[in-house]
Enzyme design. Sequence first.
Site, mmCIF file in Angstrom:
data_model
loop_
_atom_site.group_PDB
_atom_site.id
_atom_site.type_symbol
_atom_site.label_atom_id
_atom_site.label_comp_id
_atom_site.label_asym_id
_atom_site.label_seq_id
_atom_site.Cartn_x
_atom_site.Cartn_y
_atom_site.Cartn_z
ATOM 1 N N ARG A 18 0.546 -1.461 -0.108
ATOM 2 C CA ARG A 18 0.383 0.180 0.346
ATOM 3 C C ARG A 18 1.088 1.137 0.055
ATOM 4 O O ARG A 18 0.933 1.760 -0.668
ATOM 5 C CB ARG A 18 -1.368 0.327 1.686
ATOM 6 C CG ARG A 18 -1.797 1.401 1.576
ATOM 7 C CD ARG A 18 -2.864 1.137 2.741
ATOM 8 N NE ARG A 18 -3.305 2.433 2.895
ATOM 9 C CZ ARG A 18 -4.175 2.548 3.977
ATOM 10 N NH1 ARG A 18 -5.059 1.138 4.802
ATOM 11 N NH2 ARG A 18 -4.816 3.921 3.667
ATOM 12 N N ASN A 72 -11.255 -3.904 -1.417
ATOM 13 C CA ASN A 72 -10.517 -2.810 -2.162
ATOM 14 C C ASN A 72 -9.680 -3.630 -2.915
ATOM 15 O O ASN A 72 -8.953 -3.620 -2.735
ATOM 16 C CB ASN A 72 -10.464 -1.392 -1.683
ATOM 17 C CG ASN A 72 -11.023 -1.086 -0.644
ATOM 18 O OD1 ASN A 72 -12.443 -0.659 -1.622
ATOM 19 N ND2 ASN A 72 -10.957 -0.131 0.438
ATOM 20 N N CYS A 123 -18.994 -1.431 0.772
ATOM 21 C CA CYS A 123 -18.098 -0.743 1.483
ATOM 22 C C CYS A 123 -18.889 0.320 2.397
ATOM 23 O O CYS A 123 -20.318 -0.149 2.359
ATOM 24 C CB CYS A 123 -18.628 0.679 0.465
ATOM 25 S SG CYS A 123 -17.058 1.889 0.264
ATOM 26 N N HIS A 133 -16.482 3.674 -4.755
ATOM 27 C CA HIS A 133 -15.338 5.453 -4.609
ATOM 28 C C HIS A 133 -15.254 6.188 -5.237
ATOM 29 O O HIS A 133 -14.587 6.964 -5.297
ATOM 30 C CB HIS A 133 -13.708 4.511 -4.555
ATOM 31 C CG HIS A 133 -13.572 4.179 -3.218
ATOM 32 N ND1 HIS A 133 -12.806 3.979 -2.706
ATOM 33 C CD2 HIS A 133 -14.994 3.591 -1.802
ATOM 34 C CE1 HIS A 133 -12.018 2.983 -1.420
ATOM 35 N NE2 HIS A 133 -13.916 2.949 -1.088
ATOM 36 N N TYR A 141 -14.265 10.592 -2.185
ATOM 37 C CA TYR A 141 -13.070 10.101 -3.026
ATOM 38 C C TYR A 141 -13.171 10.887 -4.568
ATOM 39 O O TYR A 141 -12.361 11.254 -5.002
ATOM 40 C CB TYR A 141 -13.032 8.369 -3.611
ATOM 41 C CG TYR A 141 -12.893 7.994 -2.263
ATOM 42 C CD1 TYR A 141 -11.850 7.192 -2.487
ATOM 43 C CD2 TYR A 141 -13.619 7.762 -0.877
ATOM 44 C CE1 TYR A 141 -11.012 6.065 -0.663
ATOM 45 C CE2 TYR A 141 -13.524 7.098 -0.204
ATOM 46 C CZ TYR A 141 -12.082 6.268 -0.856
ATOM 47 O OH TYR A 141 -11.661 5.532 0.806
#
Length: 420
Positions: A93, A147, A167, A197, A244
């Site tokens: 990440r 995700n 989500c 998102h 987002y």
Amino acid sequence: MTGIKLAVVGGGSTYTPELIDGFARLRDVLPVAELVLIDPAADRLELVGGLARRIFARQGHPGRISWTGDLDAGVDGADAVLLQLRVGGQAARNQDETWPLECGCVGQETTGAGGLAKALRTVPVVLDIAERVRRRNPDAWIVDFTNPVGIVTRALLTAGHKAVGLCNVAIGFQRRFARLLDVAPDDIQLEHVGLNHLTWERAVRVGGEDVLPKLLAEHGDALAADLHMPRTLVERLGVVPSYYLRYYYQHDEVVRELRTKPSRAAEVAAMEKELLRMYGDPALDEKPELLGKRGGAFYSEAAVALTSSLLRDTGDVQVVNALNNGTLPFLPDDAVIEVPATVGARGAVPVPVRPLEPLYAGLVANVTAYEHLALEAALKGGRDRVFEALLAHPLIGQIAYADRLTDELLAHNREHLAWA
């Protein structure tokens, strides 16, 4: 509904105690008889599993909690399998959030080039897990919180799995609006529409009345601050965009901000180290306050509600990720959208949606095309497919950027991509 068996893949996550707390508090909604945490990280699993048992005991939950590194044994006999894994951990990440910045593009784990990298690492692993679940227990539901949820859910549904994507953005807005309006969360119905998102709240109904104009007029400053967007933008749009959307509406500003501070992955990694230390305390029998800063607020409530509806065939309406099937007529039927849907034993069926305004429909169509190409790259591999997905992404879209980002993505992810 009799007691059920749940399996959580990625059960060694530091976030798992939030999920356990929800199962314990909402046992009348979802009576869990057996809960299995599955994770290859035995050291983390021992700490998280021990705390999970103590949380159940503190709240008087009669369910049995166990843990294992054996996926096949763990999912055997499960009524539902929840996926919350992170291939490559926080180290991967951290890369997703940093190398795109070198090209002047947003570095984020679900959006842009970093999001594509995560999809490429994740989709093959999730599909392998789902196939093993199907072989052991073909009637089990898969609830995906991994995700990028939209792409992963599309992969699962395209492969014919019994899956629904979840989500926490919608439930987060529901709870936030309920506090501002001083009403119960269940009194709030959202007109939540878009892709995972990439969503907007076009109406907020209480007793059938749309109170969104009142919310914007009376609480516009607070909402804009939450979104890190100008109040003037929110007022001009007349909707509440998800956080987002900031990566699209304020891309260059966000890039400048991200270049001046540690990555979110670095922050979370430090937080996880402290959480694991706390989880090892045998006196701890509730989720610590620090966990609230980890992210994923209210996921446990949403997961309980969704799993219960799938297994009890309630037919109630929840915001989930499901196949489009004509709901948004400008998208392919096999696109996965995030909208309110009727949830029952046959899965999630989106409820009718008002025509989407061009300002939003254009972006939704663009990102849907990217997600199609991203899934092709995840399933089939190949540098050219990665390049095409990046070229199609509205946050990239230039040959030079797409070429360089493709090289960077492959260089940082070779150990996770069998074809690279």
